[in-house]
Design a protein around this motif. Sequence first.
Motif, PDB file in Angstrom:
ATOM      1  N   ASN A  62       1.040  -1.441  -0.084  1.00  0.00           N
ATOM      2  CA  ASN A  62      -0.128  -0.004   0.019  1.00  0.00           C
ATOM      3  C   ASN A  62       0.860   1.152   0.016  1.00  0.00           C
ATOM      4  O   ASN A  62       0.184   2.343  -0.166  1.00  0.00           O
ATOM      5  CB  ASN A  62      -1.087   0.134   1.003  1.00  0.00           C
ATOM      6  CG  ASN A  62      -1.804  -1.163   1.288  1.00  0.00           C
ATOM      7  OD1 ASN A  62      -2.177  -1.784   0.211  1.00  0.00           O
ATOM      8  ND2 ASN A  62      -2.202  -1.652   2.499  1.00  0.00           N
ATOM      9  N   GLY A  63       2.013   1.059   0.307  1.00  0.00           N
ATOM     10  CA  GLY A  63       3.047   2.337   0.550  1.00  0.00           C
ATOM     11  C   GLY A  63       2.724   3.045   1.766  1.00  0.00           C
ATOM     12  O   GLY A  63       1.782   2.561   2.646  1.00  0.00           O
ATOM     13  N   TYR A  64       3.422   3.848   2.131  1.00  0.00           N
ATOM     14  CA  TYR A  64       3.439   4.802   3.317  1.00  0.00           C
ATOM     15  C   TYR A  64       2.223   5.534   3.616  1.00  0.00           C
ATOM     16  O   TYR A  64       1.336   5.134   4.674  1.00  0.00           O
ATOM     17  CB  TYR A  64       4.504   5.628   3.774  1.00  0.00           C
ATOM     18  CG  TYR A  64       4.765   6.079   5.059  1.00  0.00           C
ATOM     19  CD1 TYR A  64       5.248   5.657   6.078  1.00  0.00           C
ATOM     20  CD2 TYR A  64       4.000   7.492   5.390  1.00  0.00           C
ATOM     21  CE1 TYR A  64       5.130   6.020   7.243  1.00  0.00           C
ATOM     22  CE2 TYR A  64       4.128   8.006   6.451  1.00  0.00           C
ATOM     23  CZ  TYR A  64       4.405   7.441   7.644  1.00  0.00           C
ATOM     24  OH  TYR A  64       4.571   7.805   8.851  1.00  0.00           O
ATOM     25  N   SER A  65       1.786   6.233   2.405  1.00  0.00           N
ATOM     26  CA  SER A  65       0.591   7.013   2.707  1.00  0.00           C
ATOM     27  C   SER A  65      -0.550   6.283   2.551  1.00  0.00           C
ATOM     28  O   SER A  65      -1.870   6.738   3.093  1.00  0.00           O
ATOM     29  CB  SER A  65       0.641   8.116   1.618  1.00  0.00           C
ATOM     30  OG  SER A  65       0.800   7.671   0.229  1.00  0.00           O
ATOM     31  N   GLY A  66      -0.600   5.010   1.734  1.00  0.00           N
ATOM     32  CA  GLY A  66      -1.707   4.198   1.728  1.00  0.00           C
ATOM     33  C   GLY A  66      -1.996   3.405   2.880  1.00  0.00           C
ATOM     34  O   GLY A  66      -2.971   2.619   2.883  1.00  0.00           O
ATOM     35  N   THR A  67      -1.212   3.421   4.044  1.00  0.00           N
ATOM     36  CA  THR A  67      -1.146   2.493   4.783  1.00  0.00           C
ATOM     37  C   THR A  67      -1.770   3.277   6.518  1.00  0.00           C
ATOM     38  O   THR A  67      -1.013   4.139   6.762  1.00  0.00           O
ATOM     39  CB  THR A  67       0.033   1.583   5.142  1.00  0.00           C
ATOM     40  OG1 THR A  67       0.300   1.226   4.358  1.00  0.00           O
ATOM     41  CG2 THR A  67      -0.058   0.886   6.586  1.00  0.00           C
ATOM     42  N   SER A  68      -2.744   2.810   6.843  1.00  0.00           N
ATOM     43  CA  SER A  68      -3.152   3.372   8.135  1.00  0.00           C
ATOM     44  C   SER A  68      -2.557   2.503   9.300  1.00  0.00           C
ATOM     45  O   SER A  68      -2.403   1.240   9.090  1.00  0.00           O
ATOM     46  CB  SER A  68      -4.630   3.392   8.121  1.00  0.00           C
ATOM     47  OG  SER A  68      -5.385   2.187   8.228  1.00  0.00           O
ATOM     48  N   LEU A  69      -2.869   2.979  10.496  1.00  0.00           N
ATOM     49  CA  LEU A  69      -2.398   2.193  11.826  1.00  0.00           C
ATOM     50  C   LEU A  69      -3.454   1.165  11.900  1.00  0.00           C
ATOM     51  O   LEU A  69      -2.950  -0.100  12.275  1.00  0.00           O
ATOM     52  CB  LEU A  69      -2.673   3.212  12.873  1.00  0.00           C
ATOM     53  CG  LEU A  69      -1.540   4.010  13.281  1.00  0.00           C
ATOM     54  CD1 LEU A  69      -1.853   4.900  14.399  1.00  0.00           C
ATOM     55  CD2 LEU A  69      -0.297   3.157  13.254  1.00  0.00           C
ATOM     56  N   SER A  70      -4.640   1.138  11.360  1.00  0.00           N
ATOM     57  CA  SER A  70      -5.780  -0.011  11.733  1.00  0.00           C
ATOM     58  C   SER A  70      -5.464  -1.012  10.695  1.00  0.00           C
ATOM     59  O   SER A  70      -5.449  -2.164  10.941  1.00  0.00           O
ATOM     60  CB  SER A  70      -7.069   0.449  11.196  1.00  0.00           C
ATOM     61  OG  SER A  70      -7.655   1.510  12.217  1.00  0.00           O
ATOM     62  N   ASP A  71      -4.831  -0.698   9.391  1.00  0.00           N
ATOM     63  CA  ASP A  71      -4.236  -1.616   8.338  1.00  0.00           C
ATOM     64  C   ASP A  71      -3.194  -2.494   9.145  1.00  0.00           C
ATOM     65  O   ASP A  71      -3.224  -3.951   8.950  1.00  0.00           O
ATOM     66  CB  ASP A  71      -3.931  -1.051   7.007  1.00  0.00           C
ATOM     67  CG  ASP A  71      -5.109  -0.454   6.380  1.00  0.00           C
ATOM     68  OD1 ASP A  71      -6.008  -0.723   6.517  1.00  0.00           O
ATOM     69  OD2 ASP A  71      -4.647   0.857   5.803  1.00  0.00           O
ATOM     70  N   LEU A  72      -2.327  -1.667   9.752  1.00  0.00           N
ATOM     71  CA  LEU A  72      -1.133  -2.347  10.503  1.00  0.00           C
ATOM     72  C   LEU A  72      -1.700  -3.418  11.610  1.00  0.00           C
ATOM     73  O   LEU A  72      -1.288  -4.414  11.703  1.00  0.00           O
ATOM     74  CB  LEU A  72      -0.225  -1.297  10.884  1.00  0.00           C
ATOM     75  CG  LEU A  72       0.538  -0.651   9.753  1.00  0.00           C
ATOM     76  CD1 LEU A  72       1.371   0.765  10.334  1.00  0.00           C
ATOM     77  CD2 LEU A  72       1.554  -1.208   8.980  1.00  0.00           C
ATOM     78  N   THR A  73      -2.423  -2.746  12.288  1.00  0.00           N
ATOM     79  CA  THR A  73      -2.820  -3.330  13.677  1.00  0.00           C
ATOM     80  C   THR A  73      -3.445  -4.804  13.144  1.00  0.00           C
ATOM     81  O   THR A  73      -3.479  -5.957  13.795  1.00  0.00           O
ATOM     82  CB  THR A  73      -3.394  -2.731  14.609  1.00  0.00           C
ATOM     83  OG1 THR A  73      -4.820  -2.086  14.093  1.00  0.00           O
ATOM     84  CG2 THR A  73      -2.677  -1.750  15.199  1.00  0.00           C
ATOM     85  N   GLU A  74      -4.416  -4.727  12.235  1.00  0.00           N
ATOM     86  CA  GLU A  74      -5.031  -5.705  11.815  1.00  0.00           C
ATOM     87  C   GLU A  74      -4.197  -6.975  11.004  1.00  0.00           C
ATOM     88  O   GLU A  74      -4.502  -8.015  11.448  1.00  0.00           O
ATOM     89  CB  GLU A  74      -6.328  -5.276  10.765  1.00  0.00           C
ATOM     90  CG  GLU A  74      -7.015  -6.349  10.268  1.00  0.00           C
ATOM     91  CD  GLU A  74      -8.023  -5.927   9.291  1.00  0.00           C
ATOM     92  OE1 GLU A  74      -8.849  -6.847   8.596  1.00  0.00           O
ATOM     93  OE2 GLU A  74      -8.211  -4.754   8.999  1.00  0.00           O
ATOM     94  N   ALA A  75      -3.356  -6.491  10.344  1.00  0.00           N
ATOM     95  CA  ALA A  75      -2.554  -7.712   9.696  1.00  0.00           C
ATOM     96  C   ALA A  75      -1.451  -8.242  10.667  1.00  0.00           C
ATOM     97  O   ALA A  75      -1.126  -9.304  10.584  1.00  0.00           O
ATOM     98  CB  ALA A  75      -1.690  -6.844   8.682  1.00  0.00           C
ATOM     99  N   MET A  76      -0.980  -7.376  11.621  1.00  0.00           N
ATOM    100  CA  MET A  76      -0.327  -7.686  12.819  1.00  0.00           C
ATOM    101  C   MET A  76      -0.678  -8.407  13.814  1.00  0.00           C
ATOM    102  O   MET A  76       0.025  -9.208  14.497  1.00  0.00           O
ATOM    103  CB  MET A  76       0.633  -6.507  13.352  1.00  0.00           C
ATOM    104  CG  MET A  76       1.489  -5.783  12.221  1.00  0.00           C
ATOM    105  SD  MET A  76       2.113  -4.250  12.757  1.00  0.00           S
ATOM    106  CE  MET A  76       3.444  -4.692  13.935  1.00  0.00           C
ATOM    107  N   GLY A  77      -2.014  -8.480  13.997  1.00  0.00           N
ATOM    108  CA  GLY A  77      -2.879  -9.013  14.856  1.00  0.00           C
ATOM    109  C   GLY A  77      -2.536  -8.517  16.241  1.00  0.00           C
ATOM    110  O   GLY A  77      -2.450  -9.252  17.244  1.00  0.00           O
ATOM    111  N   ILE A  78      -2.287  -7.284  16.294  1.00  0.00           N
ATOM    112  CA  ILE A  78      -1.934  -6.601  17.765  1.00  0.00           C
ATOM    113  C   ILE A  78      -2.842  -5.328  17.939  1.00  0.00           C
ATOM    114  O   ILE A  78      -3.350  -4.675  16.767  1.00  0.00           O
ATOM    115  CB  ILE A  78      -0.615  -6.205  17.713  1.00  0.00           C
ATOM    116  CG1 ILE A  78       0.053  -5.250  16.753  1.00  0.00           C
ATOM    117  CG2 ILE A  78       0.251  -7.540  17.732  1.00  0.00           C
ATOM    118  CD1 ILE A  78       1.570  -4.781  17.020  1.00  0.00           C
ATOM    119  N   ASN A  79      -2.947  -4.569  18.786  1.00  0.00           N
ATOM    120  CA  ASN A  79      -3.394  -3.451  19.066  1.00  0.00           C
ATOM    121  C   ASN A  79      -2.405  -2.261  19.135  1.00  0.00           C
ATOM    122  O   ASN A  79      -1.427  -2.535  18.993  1.00  0.00           O
ATOM    123  CB  ASN A  79      -4.529  -3.306  20.456  1.00  0.00           C
ATOM    124  CG  ASN A  79      -3.554  -3.691  21.448  1.00  0.00           C
ATOM    125  OD1 ASN A  79      -2.287  -3.320  21.640  1.00  0.00           O
ATOM    126  ND2 ASN A  79      -3.944  -4.134  22.809  1.00  0.00           N
TER     127      ASN A  79
END
Length: 197
Positions: A25-42
């Motif tokens: 997604n790139g840096y600008s296209g990635t939200s914190l929610s995208d990251l936490t969902e993929a990583m399985g963490i809060n």
Amino acid sequence: MSAGRQRTFNKEDALTKAMEVFWRNGYSGTSLSDLTEAMGINKPSLYAAFGNKEQLYVSALNEYVLKFGVPHFDKLLAPNLSLKQRVSDYLESIAEMVADSTLPGGCFLTSSTCEAGSDCLPSDALRTVSKINETSTNAFVNFFKDEQEKGNLPLTSSSGVLADFLLTMQFGLAVMARNGIKQDRLEQVINHAVSNF
């Protein structure tokens, strides 16, 4: 986090998942929610383990270089092969990776370099991208200078131009792959590109 309390996730695995999200997604296209969902963490766990989004991005870039960048360079140093064959093998190794359907597609560093040309990246991320590209260019320059000393290249050849050629080729292959061009066509481009070595 209290003393003795263990994280309930694997940090290395979480970083790999974050890297894949940024890669896709790139840096600008990635939200914190995208990251936490993929990583399985809060979010608190993300901040505790990796810092903020920018720090995580920098860690993901460095992880990408180690896992998906450095191994290609070994192709240039393979013994008992001509310079032309080694350059071809290097580029074909990249073509195989950027066209791999099991990966996000293209090259994370290439996409990051494109974002660096706009206002998308914050300062630490921008410096990291620039440093990685500078390190790659210097490694290529030193490689070609060494080939000149070994008599595998004319002394009149410009190691700087050849270094830029390799970087341009790998970025171009990544963009083409991201645009859906298959590996066999990428290899045809590589064969044409290395014909003058």
